[in-house]
Enzyme design. Structure first.
Site, PDB file in Angstrom:
ATOM      1  N   TYR A   1       4.687  29.402 -18.621  1.00 51.91           N
ATOM      2  CA  TYR A   1       3.513  30.198 -18.263  1.00 51.91           C
ATOM      3  C   TYR A   1       2.799  29.477 -17.134  1.00 51.91           C
ATOM      4  O   TYR A   1       2.506  28.285 -17.243  1.00 51.91           O
ATOM      5  CB  TYR A   1       2.584  30.336 -19.472  1.00 51.91           C
ATOM      6  CG  TYR A   1       1.334  31.153 -19.216  1.00 51.91           C
ATOM      7  CD1 TYR A   1       0.080  30.534 -19.163  1.00 51.91           C
ATOM      8  CD2 TYR A   1       1.391  32.524 -19.028  1.00 51.91           C
ATOM      9  CE1 TYR A   1      -1.070  31.277 -18.932  1.00 51.91           C
ATOM     10  CE2 TYR A   1       0.235  33.270 -18.797  1.00 51.91           C
ATOM     11  CZ  TYR A   1      -0.989  32.631 -18.751  1.00 51.91           C
ATOM     12  OH  TYR A   1      -2.132  33.376 -18.508  1.00 51.91           O
TER      13      TYR A   1
ATOM     14  N   LYS B   1      -7.260  22.447 -16.285  1.00 51.52           N
ATOM     15  CA  LYS B   1      -7.632  21.899 -17.583  1.00 51.52           C
ATOM     16  C   LYS B   1      -8.325  20.529 -17.503  1.00 51.52           C
ATOM     17  O   LYS B   1      -9.507  20.445 -17.195  1.00 51.52           O
ATOM     18  CB  LYS B   1      -6.394  21.861 -18.498  1.00 51.52           C
ATOM     19  CG  LYS B   1      -5.824  23.267 -18.769  1.00 51.52           C
ATOM     20  CD  LYS B   1      -4.592  23.202 -19.606  1.00 51.52           C
ATOM     21  CE  LYS B   1      -3.893  24.547 -19.713  1.00 51.52           C
ATOM     22  NZ  LYS B   1      -4.569  25.500 -20.603  1.00 51.52           N
TER      23      LYS B   1
ATOM     24  N   ASP C   1       4.340  22.522 -12.238  1.00 50.51           N
ATOM     25  CA  ASP C   1       3.085  23.056 -12.789  1.00 50.51           C
ATOM     26  C   ASP C   1       2.600  22.056 -13.831  1.00 50.51           C
ATOM     27  O   ASP C   1       3.080  22.044 -14.962  1.00 50.51           O
ATOM     28  CB  ASP C   1       3.325  24.434 -13.402  1.00 50.51           C
ATOM     29  CG  ASP C   1       2.074  24.960 -14.091  1.00 50.51           C
ATOM     30  OD1 ASP C   1       2.097  26.116 -14.550  1.00 50.51           O
ATOM     31  OD2 ASP C   1       1.077  24.220 -14.180  1.00 50.51           O
TER      32      ASP C   1
HETATM   33  P1  KE4 Z   1      -5.579  29.100 -16.451  1.00 52.14           P
HETATM   34  O1  KE4 Z   1      -5.565  30.172 -15.387  1.00 52.14           O
HETATM   35  O2  KE4 Z   1      -5.603  29.675 -17.851  1.00 52.14           O
HETATM   36  O3  KE4 Z   1      -6.677  28.054 -16.226  1.00 52.14           O
HETATM   37  O4  KE4 Z   1      -4.226  28.263 -16.325  1.00 52.14           O
HETATM   38  C1  KE4 Z   1      -2.996  28.950 -16.372  1.00 52.14           C
HETATM   39  C2  KE4 Z   1      -1.895  27.986 -16.771  1.00 52.14           C
HETATM   40  C3  KE4 Z   1      -1.023  27.531 -15.806  1.00 52.14           C
HETATM   41  N1  KE4 Z   1      -0.032  26.660 -16.121  1.00 52.14           N
HETATM   42  C4  KE4 Z   1       0.123  26.200 -17.380  1.00 52.14           C
HETATM   43  C5  KE4 Z   1       1.230  25.237 -17.682  1.00 52.14           C
HETATM   44  C6  KE4 Z   1      -0.741  26.636 -18.413  1.00 52.14           C
HETATM   45  O5  KE4 Z   1      -0.563  26.182 -19.672  1.00 52.14           O
HETATM   46  C7  KE4 Z   1      -1.776  27.535 -18.108  1.00 52.14           C
HETATM   47  C8  KE4 Z   1      -2.734  28.057 -19.166  1.00 52.14           C
HETATM   48  N2  KE4 Z   1      -2.414  27.715 -20.520  1.00 52.14           N
HETATM   49  C9  KE4 Z   1      -2.846  28.643 -21.532  1.00 52.14           C
HETATM   50  C10 KE4 Z   1      -2.520  28.040 -22.896  1.00 52.14           C
HETATM   51  N3  KE4 Z   1      -1.141  28.028 -23.153  1.00 52.14           N
HETATM   52  C11 KE4 Z   1      -4.286  28.953 -21.398  1.00 52.14           C
HETATM   53  C12 KE4 Z   1      -4.921  29.549 -22.611  1.00 52.14           C
HETATM   54  C13 KE4 Z   1      -5.368  30.962 -22.333  1.00 52.14           C
HETATM   55  O6  KE4 Z   1      -4.594  31.740 -21.700  1.00 52.14           O
HETATM   56  O7  KE4 Z   1      -6.484  31.294 -22.803  1.00 52.14           O
END
Ligand code: KE4
Length: 429
Positions: free
Chosen positions: A144, A267, A239
């Site tokens: 993701y 994060k 990533d």
């Molecule tokens: P954000 O746009 O949610 O800040 O980051 C996206 C993202 C990008 N790359 C990785 C490896 C990530 O894990 C994420 C976001 N992680 C999820 C949890 N698995 C965010 C939680 C959510 O969607 O509320």
């Protein structure tokens, strides 16, 4: 344990917010039940609207690596806020943040701040396409990279949790430029690269995947991807939104000894404030506007509150690298305890772990990619989730998420978690 207030808040929230939440994974949709509405947190503890206390293994999906309401971060935010929350103009704070990150991680000459991991990954892909003049990308099933259109093809996290095969609103044209294959499947990558010779701008990967549960790269996999990218003129994008500043001060690049061409962060670098970043060698990043013509922008990018929060936390991790070792040792202690209680039940399971990322899969086979994560007994995980929750342990509400330990966890918290695990398994098996 009453959750009446969360139940009424959830009903009310659904009148004004799609699904009652501002991010789908919070909705408990796959595990079922009512999402808890959190009223406050301190250290490793969350407190819900009904006053129930939980040991937190989400840490806001990674950012709260030293615990909630970490005093130096709170103090820095309070002091900065009185000078306004955003200027829309450059500040010295942004320079200090960029210089600090450059001093901590390898292969970053230039770095651009954004407001989320999605923005960071979306921008990194655009840089790769702008630099190479090519259109296609390769991503891995179950990884993701945020919710930008290009990534919502066989994505992990909530997309996997809700088993969304194709996301409405992502056009066929966009999806056609996203090639996918299984994590750890090198022959599949080689086949795609040969079939699309000269068309692929980037391979983007979570160097340690956290959005299918925690899944580790098989020995040699990342090294082979690095060689393919070098040989084929493809940009290798790490990533590190989850792994950055968690697996090591220099993230997965340092921990695994692999050089990425571009790297994305999120994060931890915002300490819970909205921050993402993308960076890399000057030769790649100099295409970014206003230096180059790959346009990328953001009103709140690098805003002073987010910068001072992230800068404060990263400075502490930089000055005290043993903190990451402490969290890893706590993770290993927890893993050993979980292993003992799980083994005693006789039910099939695997525990995947690296650094302070860990996940349990109720599976009789190794979990090395999305398919093997999806074929685990995830119904059992859902029961486990609720059994742990009612014992005051808050796990990610999906089998397709890594757990995240924070350094406020004490030996007592870890032992309580192991005890809750034993009791939960006795209840559900
Ligand atoms: P954000 O746009 O949610 O800040 O980051 C996206 C993202 C990008 N790359 C990785 C490896 C990530 O894990 C994420 C976001 N992680 C999820 C949890 N698995 C965010 C939680 C959510 O969607 O509320």
């Amino acid at each position: 344990m009453s959750i009446q207030k969360s139940e009424s808040l959830f009903q009310r929230a659904q009148q004004s917010i799609p699904g009652g939440v501002n991010s789908p994974v919070r909705a408990f949709k796959s595990v079922g039940g009512t999402p808890l509405f959190i009223s406050k947190a301190k250290g490793t503890y969350l407190y819900d609207a009904d006053g129930n206390r939980y040991i937190d293994y989400i840490a806001s999906w990674g950012p709260m690596i030293l615990g909630h309401a970490y005093e130096p971060v709170i103090k820095a935010i309070q002091e900065q806020a009185v000078y306004s929350t955003s200027y829309g103009a450059p500040t010295e704070l942004e320079i200090k943040m960029a210089e600090l990150i450059k001093s901590m991680v390898p292969n970053v000459d230039l770095i651009r701040m954004v407001s989320s991991g999605t923005e960071a990954c979306m921008s990194a892909i655009r840089v790769a396409r702008g630099y190479t003049g090519r259109n296609k990308i390769i991503k891995f099933e179950g990884c993701y990279h945020g919710h930008a259109d290009s990534f919502l093809v066989k994505a992990g996290s909530g997309v996997a949790t809700f088993n969304i095969q194709t996301v409405p609103g992502v056009t066929a044209g966009v999806a056609a430029d996203t090639l996918t294959c299984a994590y750890n499947d090198l022959p599949a990558v080689e086949k795609l690269v040969q079939e699309h010779k000269g068309e692929i701008a980037a391979i983007i990967i979570e160097p340690v995947a956290g959005n299918m549960g925690c899944i580790l790269p098989q020995p040699g996999f990342l090294e082979s991807l690095r060689k393919i990218c070098t040989d084929e003129g493809i940009l290798f994008i790490f990533d590190e939104v989850m792994t950055g500043f968690r697996l090591a001060k220099g993230g997965a690049q340092e921990r695994l000894g692999i050089d990425a061409d571009l790297v994305t962060y999120g994060k931890v670098i915002g300490a819970g404030m909205p921050v993402g970043a993308f960076g890399g060698k000057r030769q790649f990043m100099e295409v970014v506007s206003p230096l180059g013509n790959v346009y990328q922008a953001g009103t709140l990018s690098g805003n002073p509150i987010a910068m001072i929060a992230g800068y404060t936390l990263l400075s502490i991790l930089n000055d005290q690298p043993l903190l990451l070792k402490e969290i890893e040792d706590k993770t290993l202690y927890l893993k050993e305890g979980l292993d003992k209680v799980l083994a005693a039940t006789g039910t099939p399971y695997v525990i995947n772990q690296l650094g302070s990322m860990i996940s349990i899969h109720f599976s009789d086979h190794a979990v090395t990619d999305f398919a093997s994560a999806a074929s685990a007994n995830n119904q059992l995980f859902n029961k486990f989730f609720h059994a742990m929750l009612k014992r005051g342990v808050y796990l990610p509400p999906s089998a397709f998420e890594s757990w995240f330990l924070n350094n406020a966890l004490t030996q007592e918290d870890l032992d309580a978690t192991i005890k809750a695990t034993k009791e939960s398994l006795e209840e559900i098996l």
